[in-house]
Scaffold this motif. Sequence first.
Motif: not given
Length: 143
Positions: A16, A19, A22-23, A58-63
């Motif tokens: 996690r 992830e 990296e995001t 970008v973190l929100r877009a990645a879920g």
Amino acid sequence: MHIQQISVFVENKPGRMAEITETISAAAVDIRAISIADTSDFGILRVIVNQPEKAAEVLRAAGFTVSITSVIAIGIDDAVGEFSRAMRLLADNRITVEYMYAFVSKEHGKASIILRVDDDDHAAQVLAQHGISILSDKEVYNM
């Protein structure tokens, strides 16, 4: 004076943190300071980055579950008693420190500390009146 901190809810499972970082990295956002508080099942990752709005997006877009919190940053001399003096000023002025974490400053002989307090403006005023440097968002984001 106010610094935008990204807080990310993190499940305690392998990969996690990779992830998340990296995001952030893939968006060309640079991490300035990082802290995590955890329990056995989850953690809250707190991050100071050079582009907080972009990182949150970008973190929100990645879920990921993300929030942005206002904090202050101080710069103190890296000398015995300087941190204690800052904490005493806050205590004497009835300002509650909710949490804090330090990060490396590029300026030799200085320490930088992120503070989450119950009254950012009052804390910054008290500390500045006593010669403690309040770092601007640009100073922190560009470190």
